[in-house]
Design a protein around this motif. Structure first.
Motif, mmCIF file in Angstrom:
data_model
loop_
_atom_site.group_PDB
_atom_site.id
_atom_site.type_symbol
_atom_site.label_atom_id
_atom_site.label_comp_id
_atom_site.label_asym_id
_atom_site.label_seq_id
_atom_site.Cartn_x
_atom_site.Cartn_y
_atom_site.Cartn_z
ATOM 1 N N PRO A 11 5.879 21.739 -12.774
ATOM 2 C CA PRO A 11 6.144 22.287 -11.437
ATOM 3 C C PRO A 11 7.554 22.857 -11.335
ATOM 4 N N GLY A 12 8.478 22.314 -12.117
ATOM 5 C CA GLY A 12 9.838 22.849 -12.110
ATOM 6 C C GLY A 12 9.883 24.266 -12.649
ATOM 7 N N GLY A 56 5.072 10.850 -8.518
ATOM 8 C CA GLY A 56 5.448 11.383 -9.823
ATOM 9 C C GLY A 56 4.243 11.831 -10.627
ATOM 10 N N ASP A 57 3.181 11.047 -10.600
ATOM 11 C CA ASP A 57 1.965 11.422 -11.325
ATOM 12 C C ASP A 57 1.363 12.700 -10.753
ATOM 13 N N GLU A 104 0.829 -1.207 0.000
ATOM 14 C CA GLU A 104 0.000 0.000 0.000
ATOM 15 C C GLU A 104 0.862 1.256 0.000
ATOM 16 N N LEU A 105 1.903 1.249 0.820
ATOM 17 C CA LEU A 105 2.773 2.425 0.921
ATOM 18 C C LEU A 105 3.557 2.642 -0.358
ATOM 19 N N LEU A 106 4.035 1.561 -0.955
ATOM 20 C CA LEU A 106 4.790 1.700 -2.212
ATOM 21 C C LEU A 106 3.896 2.213 -3.336
ATOM 22 N N SER A 107 2.642 1.815 -3.316
ATOM 23 C CA SER A 107 1.701 2.327 -4.318
ATOM 24 C C SER A 107 1.541 3.838 -4.170
ATOM 25 N N ALA A 108 1.474 4.311 -2.922
ATOM 26 C CA ALA A 108 1.380 5.756 -2.680
ATOM 27 C C ALA A 108 2.642 6.465 -3.131
ATOM 28 N N ALA A 109 3.809 5.853 -2.866
ATOM 29 C CA ALA A 109 5.074 6.468 -3.291
ATOM 30 C C ALA A 109 5.152 6.558 -4.806
ATOM 31 N N ASP A 110 4.673 5.522 -5.489
ATOM 32 C CA ASP A 110 4.701 5.528 -6.958
ATOM 33 C C ASP A 110 3.839 6.636 -7.542
ATOM 34 N N SER A 111 2.805 7.027 -6.816
ATOM 35 C CA SER A 111 1.877 8.031 -7.347
ATOM 36 C C SER A 111 2.423 9.449 -7.250
#
Length: 311
Positions: A231-232, A221-222, A212-219
């Motif tokens: 944003p840069g 970038g999106d 679950e946490l890795l899924s949140a981390a992957d998001s």
């Protein structure tokens, strides 16, 4: 049809690798596999046994290792180790290229470039952005900086290790990018472990929490790429429109994380550091701005709020 493995292989240019930790061993095996003769040296001789069995030649001294190749790749603990190893071999450096893939600060990297130049050697700094098992794979990439002509000369060989990403002439640039990437990486790992500890305190095992946490981390970038504007580009322009996630909103979330972590008796170093970013931005009058405004106090942590910001 002739099988490719039956075709004669033209020997490629020799390379010396000094430092045989996991990364140095991986680079050595990758270069050997690509057809380069490789000479190695390591302070602890036993670490060379595996790569010597694979075809590398073990030099008796650092000087002998340097003299074996025009291209000398260093994979050491830090830049001081370069001096410790090569100070007795400086007479052999003239006309060769030293590629230091060790980790250290950008300032020490620039000093090393000047040191190499003083011994009439070319110098490239670099940082491999993948773990040792991924060296030589399509996923591998390595940042470099230093002389452009030097990079061009050795591009084909260095590309064996991973896709080269050349940043410019300043030797410190590759090290700065390497450190910036690792700042993100290490902070993310600490955040991941903190979140896992929070859920563990509630009885959620790590094997269930981590997906679950890795899924949140992957998001992330999106989320950062959402919308039409980069944003840069907004950060470079100093623009922080507060139409989505404001400093105040994110700051309140950081407060809740600190409170929850306190109640669970977890280490507070990480959540307090994050909370401090938002509290400084709010104190400086930027509560209504986008959360990216926290970069101001990261860049200038001790700058007091201006009169306009306090009003």
């Amino acid at each position: 049809m002739i099988e490719q493995q039956n075709l004669p292989t033209r020997q490629k240019s020799p390379v010396t690798v000094i430092g045989l930790g996991p990364m140095g061993q991986a680079m050595t095996r990758t270069l050997l596999g690509a057809g380069h003769p490789v000479t190695v040296w390591n302070r602890t001789v036993g670490r060379a046994e595996g790569v010597v069995a694979d075809g590398a030649v073990l030099a008796a001294t650092p000087g002998e290792a340097v003299e074996a190749s025009d291209l000398v790749v260093l994979s050491l603990t830090d830049y001081q180790a370069m001096y410790d190893v090569l100070d007795g071999a400086t007479s052999s450096l003239a006309g060769r290229t030293v590629v230091n893939l060790s980790s250290d600060t950008p300032d020490r990297t620039r000093e090393a470039g000047a040191w190499a130049e003083g011994h009439r050697a070319d110098f490239l700094a670099g940082g491999a952005m993948v773990p040792a098992p991924m060296i030589g794979t399509e996923a591998a990439y390595v940042y470099y900086s230093g002389g452009h002509e030097v990079m061009e000369r050795h591009l084909a060989t260095l590309a064996e290790l991973g896709t080269p990403r050349f940043l410019g002439e300043d030797p410190g640039l590759a090290q700065m990018m390497y450190q910036a990437q690792l700042a993100l990486f290490l902070t993310t790992l600490s955040g991941l472990m903190h979140a896992t500890a929070m859920l563990g305190a509630a009885g959620v095992p790590a094997r269930e929490a981590l997906p679950e946490l890795l899924s949140a981390a992957d998001s992330i970038g999106d989320i950062m790429r959402a919308g039409e504007e980069s944003p840069g580009a907004a950060l470079d322009a100093g623009e922080h429109p507060g139409d989505l996630s404001t400093v105040t909103m994110m700051g309140a979330t950081s407060d809740h994380i600190v409170e929850t972590s306190t109640s669970l008796d977890l280490d507070l170093a990480l959540p307090l550091a994050v909370q401090a970013h938002y509290r400084r931005a709010i104190r400086n009058g930027h509560g209504g701005d986008n959360w990216t405004r926290i970069i101001d106090s990261i860049r200038r942590p001790d700058r007091p709020a201006t009169r306009e910001e306090r009003s």
